[in-house]
Design an enzyme around this catalytic site. Sequence first.
Site, PDB file in Angstrom:
ATOM      1  N   THR A  46      43.168  37.833  89.110  1.00  2.00           N
ATOM      2  CA  THR A  46      43.965  39.022  89.404  1.00  2.00           C
ATOM      3  C   THR A  46      44.991  38.758  90.512  1.00  2.00           C
ATOM      4  O   THR A  46      44.786  37.875  91.361  1.00  2.00           O
ATOM      5  CB  THR A  46      43.020  40.160  89.854  1.00  2.00           C
ATOM      6  OG1 THR A  46      43.768  41.217  90.412  1.00  2.00           O
ATOM      7  CG2 THR A  46      42.038  39.699  90.915  1.00  2.00           C
ATOM      8  N   ASP A  47      46.042  39.585  90.537  1.00  2.00           N
ATOM      9  CA  ASP A  47      47.012  39.492  91.636  1.00  2.00           C
ATOM     10  C   ASP A  47      46.413  40.008  92.950  1.00  2.00           C
ATOM     11  O   ASP A  47      46.961  39.772  94.025  1.00  2.00           O
ATOM     12  CB  ASP A  47      48.301  40.264  91.312  1.00  2.00           C
ATOM     13  CG  ASP A  47      48.100  41.753  91.054  1.00  2.00           C
ATOM     14  OD1 ASP A  47      46.939  42.208  90.990  1.00  2.00           O
ATOM     15  OD2 ASP A  47      49.120  42.466  90.914  1.00  2.00           O
ATOM     16  N   GLU A  48      45.273  40.713  92.852  1.00  2.00           N
ATOM     17  CA  GLU A  48      44.718  41.337  94.058  1.00  2.00           C
ATOM     18  C   GLU A  48      44.195  40.315  95.055  1.00  2.00           C
ATOM     19  O   GLU A  48      43.952  40.646  96.217  1.00  2.00           O
ATOM     20  CB  GLU A  48      43.638  42.354  93.668  1.00  2.00           C
ATOM     21  CG  GLU A  48      44.218  43.426  92.769  1.00  2.00           C
ATOM     22  CD  GLU A  48      43.289  44.607  92.487  1.00  2.00           C
ATOM     23  OE1 GLU A  48      42.463  44.948  93.330  1.00  2.00           O
ATOM     24  OE2 GLU A  48      43.438  45.185  91.389  1.00  2.00           O
ATOM     25  N   TYR A  92      35.942  43.649  95.659  1.00  2.00           N
ATOM     26  CA  TYR A  92      36.308  43.116  94.335  1.00  2.00           C
ATOM     27  C   TYR A  92      37.252  41.924  94.483  1.00  2.00           C
ATOM     28  O   TYR A  92      37.002  40.838  93.946  1.00  2.00           O
ATOM     29  CB  TYR A  92      36.976  44.212  93.481  1.00  2.00           C
ATOM     30  CG  TYR A  92      37.747  43.674  92.292  1.00  2.00           C
ATOM     31  CD1 TYR A  92      37.097  43.053  91.233  1.00  2.00           C
ATOM     32  CD2 TYR A  92      39.147  43.768  92.232  1.00  2.00           C
ATOM     33  CE1 TYR A  92      37.804  42.542  90.146  1.00  2.00           C
ATOM     34  CE2 TYR A  92      39.858  43.269  91.153  1.00  2.00           C
ATOM     35  CZ  TYR A  92      39.189  42.650  90.112  1.00  2.00           C
ATOM     36  OH  TYR A  92      39.893  42.143  89.046  1.00  2.00           O
ATOM     37  N   LYS A 114      36.820  37.887  93.538  1.00  2.00           N
ATOM     38  CA  LYS A 114      37.699  37.162  92.598  1.00  2.00           C
ATOM     39  C   LYS A 114      38.361  35.972  93.315  1.00  2.00           C
ATOM     40  O   LYS A 114      38.498  34.894  92.739  1.00  2.00           O
ATOM     41  CB  LYS A 114      38.768  38.096  92.021  1.00  2.00           C
ATOM     42  CG  LYS A 114      38.247  39.159  91.069  1.00  2.00           C
ATOM     43  CD  LYS A 114      37.593  38.596  89.807  1.00  2.00           C
ATOM     44  CE  LYS A 114      38.581  37.979  88.848  1.00  2.00           C
ATOM     45  NZ  LYS A 114      37.916  37.620  87.556  1.00  2.00           N
TER      46      LYS A 114
HETATM   47  P1  NAD Z   1      36.025  45.179  82.149  1.00  2.00           P
HETATM   48  O1  NAD Z   1      35.230  45.724  83.294  1.00  2.00           O
HETATM   49  O2  NAD Z   1      36.640  46.125  81.172  1.00  2.00           O
HETATM   50  O3  NAD Z   1      35.091  44.186  81.293  1.00  2.00           O
HETATM   51  C1  NAD Z   1      34.245  43.235  81.881  1.00  2.00           C
HETATM   52  C2  NAD Z   1      33.330  42.672  80.796  1.00  2.00           C
HETATM   53  O4  NAD Z   1      32.483  41.689  81.401  1.00  2.00           O
HETATM   54  C3  NAD Z   1      32.398  43.729  80.167  1.00  2.00           C
HETATM   55  O5  NAD Z   1      32.359  43.582  78.766  1.00  2.00           O
HETATM   56  C4  NAD Z   1      31.039  43.409  80.780  1.00  2.00           C
HETATM   57  O6  NAD Z   1      29.943  43.771  79.941  1.00  2.00           O
HETATM   58  C5  NAD Z   1      31.145  41.901  80.968  1.00  2.00           C
HETATM   59  N1  NAD Z   1      30.238  41.405  82.013  1.00  2.00           N
HETATM   60  C6  NAD Z   1      30.078  41.899  83.260  1.00  2.00           C
HETATM   61  N2  NAD Z   1      29.152  41.191  83.924  1.00  2.00           N
HETATM   62  C7  NAD Z   1      28.735  40.197  83.081  1.00  2.00           C
HETATM   63  C8  NAD Z   1      27.812  39.135  83.205  1.00  2.00           C
HETATM   64  N3  NAD Z   1      27.094  38.956  84.322  1.00  2.00           N
HETATM   65  N4  NAD Z   1      27.653  38.302  82.156  1.00  2.00           N
HETATM   66  C9  NAD Z   1      28.359  38.482  80.992  1.00  2.00           C
HETATM   67  N5  NAD Z   1      29.229  39.496  80.823  1.00  2.00           N
HETATM   68  C10 NAD Z   1      29.427  40.341  81.863  1.00  2.00           C
HETATM   69  O7  NAD Z   1      37.098  44.226  82.804  1.00  2.00           O
HETATM   70  P2  NAD Z   1      38.637  43.961  82.402  1.00  2.00           P
HETATM   71  O8  NAD Z   1      39.477  44.994  83.034  1.00  2.00           O
HETATM   72  O9  NAD Z   1      38.724  43.713  80.949  1.00  2.00           O
HETATM   73  O10 NAD Z   1      38.898  42.591  83.193  1.00  2.00           O
HETATM   74  C11 NAD Z   1      38.552  41.345  82.595  1.00  2.00           C
HETATM   75  C12 NAD Z   1      38.900  40.232  83.553  1.00  2.00           C
HETATM   76  O11 NAD Z   1      40.299  40.279  83.858  1.00  2.00           O
HETATM   77  C13 NAD Z   1      38.163  40.311  84.886  1.00  2.00           C
HETATM   78  O12 NAD Z   1      37.821  39.007  85.273  1.00  2.00           O
HETATM   79  C14 NAD Z   1      39.189  40.910  85.831  1.00  2.00           C
HETATM   80  O13 NAD Z   1      38.970  40.488  87.151  1.00  2.00           O
HETATM   81  C15 NAD Z   1      40.475  40.337  85.258  1.00  2.00           C
HETATM   82  N6  NAD Z   1      41.679  41.157  85.505  1.00  2.00           N
HETATM   83  C16 NAD Z   1      41.696  42.476  85.144  1.00  2.00           C
HETATM   84  C17 NAD Z   1      42.865  43.209  85.352  1.00  2.00           C
HETATM   85  C18 NAD Z   1      42.959  44.658  84.939  1.00  2.00           C
HETATM   86  O14 NAD Z   1      43.980  45.296  85.205  1.00  2.00           O
HETATM   87  N7  NAD Z   1      41.965  45.221  84.262  1.00  2.00           N
HETATM   88  C19 NAD Z   1      43.991  42.610  85.936  1.00  2.00           C
HETATM   89  C20 NAD Z   1      43.910  41.254  86.298  1.00  2.00           C
HETATM   90  C21 NAD Z   1      42.759  40.531  86.061  1.00  2.00           C
HETATM   91  P1  TYD Z   2      42.854  51.184  89.419  1.00  2.00           P
HETATM   92  O1  TYD Z   2      43.218  51.571  88.018  1.00  2.00           O
HETATM   93  O2  TYD Z   2      41.458  51.437  89.893  1.00  2.00           O
HETATM   94  O3  TYD Z   2      43.251  49.656  89.600  1.00  2.00           O
HETATM   95  P2  TYD Z   2      43.350  48.760  90.981  1.00  2.00           P
HETATM   96  O4  TYD Z   2      42.590  49.438  92.046  1.00  2.00           O
HETATM   97  O5  TYD Z   2      42.696  47.493  90.541  1.00  2.00           O
HETATM   98  O6  TYD Z   2      44.816  48.622  91.272  1.00  2.00           O
HETATM   99  O7  TYD Z   2      43.831  51.951  90.418  1.00  2.00           O
HETATM  100  C1  TYD Z   2      45.243  51.847  90.283  1.00  2.00           C
HETATM  101  C2  TYD Z   2      45.856  52.624  91.424  1.00  2.00           C
HETATM  102  O8  TYD Z   2      45.540  54.018  91.241  1.00  2.00           O
HETATM  103  C3  TYD Z   2      45.306  52.244  92.781  1.00  2.00           C
HETATM  104  O9  TYD Z   2      46.372  52.301  93.743  1.00  2.00           O
HETATM  105  C4  TYD Z   2      44.283  53.319  93.082  1.00  2.00           C
HETATM  106  C5  TYD Z   2      44.847  54.533  92.382  1.00  2.00           C
HETATM  107  N1  TYD Z   2      43.820  55.489  91.895  1.00  2.00           N
HETATM  108  C6  TYD Z   2      43.896  56.837  92.252  1.00  2.00           C
HETATM  109  O10 TYD Z   2      44.797  57.268  92.986  1.00  2.00           O
HETATM  110  N2  TYD Z   2      42.911  57.663  91.798  1.00  2.00           N
HETATM  111  C7  TYD Z   2      41.891  57.251  91.010  1.00  2.00           C
HETATM  112  O11 TYD Z   2      41.012  58.072  90.631  1.00  2.00           O
HETATM  113  C8  TYD Z   2      41.843  55.866  90.616  1.00  2.00           C
HETATM  114  C9  TYD Z   2      40.747  55.339  89.747  1.00  2.00           C
HETATM  115  C10 TYD Z   2      42.840  55.020  91.085  1.00  2.00           C
END
Ligand code: NAD
Ligand code: TYD
Length: 356
Positions: A136-138, A162, A166
């Site tokens: 992630t960019d975070e 989180y 990561k």
């Molecule tokens: P998500 O929470 O929707 O899905 C996570 C998946 O991992 C689920 O299916 C869960 O069952 C599985 N999981 C969790 N713990 C596990 C374990 N111990 N063993 C096997 N499986 C397990 O997450 P997402 O939003 O799809 O993100 C996927 C990846 O991309 C993550 O690594 C996250 O850090 C990264 N990422 C997400 C975003 C975003 O905006 N969602 C952005 C950048 C990077």
């Molecule tokens: P989120 O979707 O949780 O992603 P991330 O924290 O990984 O960026 O949140 C996106 C932005 O929205 C973040 O600045 C937090 C804000 N946010 C709210 O203001 N209210 C909410 O209920 C949630 C879930 C997020």
Amino acid sequence: MASDQQRCILVTGGAGFIGSHVVRHFVRKYPHYRIINLDKLTYAGHLENLIDVQSAPNYSFVHGDICDLETLRALLREEKVDGIIHLAAESHVDRSIRDPFPFAHTNVIGTLNLLQAVRECWNGQWEGKRFHHVSTDEVYGALKPGETSFEETAPYSPHSPYSASKASSDHFVRAYHDTYGLPVVLTNSSNNYGPYQSPEKLIPLCIHNICENKPLPIYGKGENIRDWLHVQDHVQAIDEVFHRGRDGESYNIGGANEWKNIDVVKMLIRFVDEELGRPSGCSDGLITYITDRAGHDLRYAINAEKLHRELGWAPQHSFESGLRETVRWYLEHADWVQNVTGSAYERYYDEMYGNK
Ligand code: NAD
Ligand code: TYD
């Protein structure tokens, strides 16, 4: 790394939001690959995300935990896995603030287990192998005033549990490359949106609440900025980097699409009300400002120039049309939303937001 050869790719976390799009993309685009989805099916994993590919001959599902080293060892050996796309993680910042331990466990120890199992299984035979770590960019922390965007060389400065987990996993991936020679690539993406995202995250949470006429909880003044990327653009970037990225390198993936949270929420209100045929502005009063998230990063923006320059990737979805499509998807998949917002979600929601 050729995409025309036969391969066996293990996708971890393939039942989650981004993972399910990765699985679907690889199963369909590469019928000569075997795709194994390893997922623990936590609250965030749903096999129904993959209903349309579940009977494809080149797809299989394994219910397992990346923290279980023996399972990983056996699976990698038996299936002769030669590629990993690692997405399994605890992914929600708010949950990490409430309880950081599952984040350290899955994101750090789970990733370390996977690296170790892969190292033992491949045992120095690196040719044709690849470990792709999805991050992630975070990990870079918040941009300071005057900074434009993060490049791959930006120092790591995570703030939430989180992002700290990561960042730690990214460091272990690099350590396995630098120390043992494991063939790795890393990608660091900005915030994703699109179908199948859990309604604990901002965009699906707001779509769901607007439909239900429930308050929209906005942290602070809603001025935090995120760089939104359509999940399919992310998946395309993962495909490019997995096949053609340079060994040991990190690639940023971003939409060059920065929005204040409040403006995203206002656009969602407009789209949902239009789709439901409601009068314009009738849901504006749902916006509810609540106490800010602890350690809330003000602004993320990612510079994806390296990915563009080296591999020709660029995002294809405009935010307005991608978001409208996403709104339509959620409205047309009320059964999916209902399944993932069952009693566990209700409990989580009440604890997080109380009566708001
Ligand atoms: P998500 O929470 O929707 O899905 C996570 C998946 O991992 C689920 O299916 C869960 O069952 C599985 N999981 C969790 N713990 C596990 C374990 N111990 N063993 C096997 N499986 C397990 O997450 P997402 O939003 O799809 O993100 C996927 C990846 O991309 C993550 O690594 C996250 O850090 C990264 N990422 C997400 C975003 C975003 O905006 N969602 C952005 C950048 C990077
Ligand atoms: P989120 O979707 O949780 O992603 P991330 O924290 O990984 O960026 O949140 C996106 C932005 O929205 C973040 O600045 C937090 C804000 N946010 C709210 O203001 N209210 C909410 O209920 C949630 C879930 C997020």
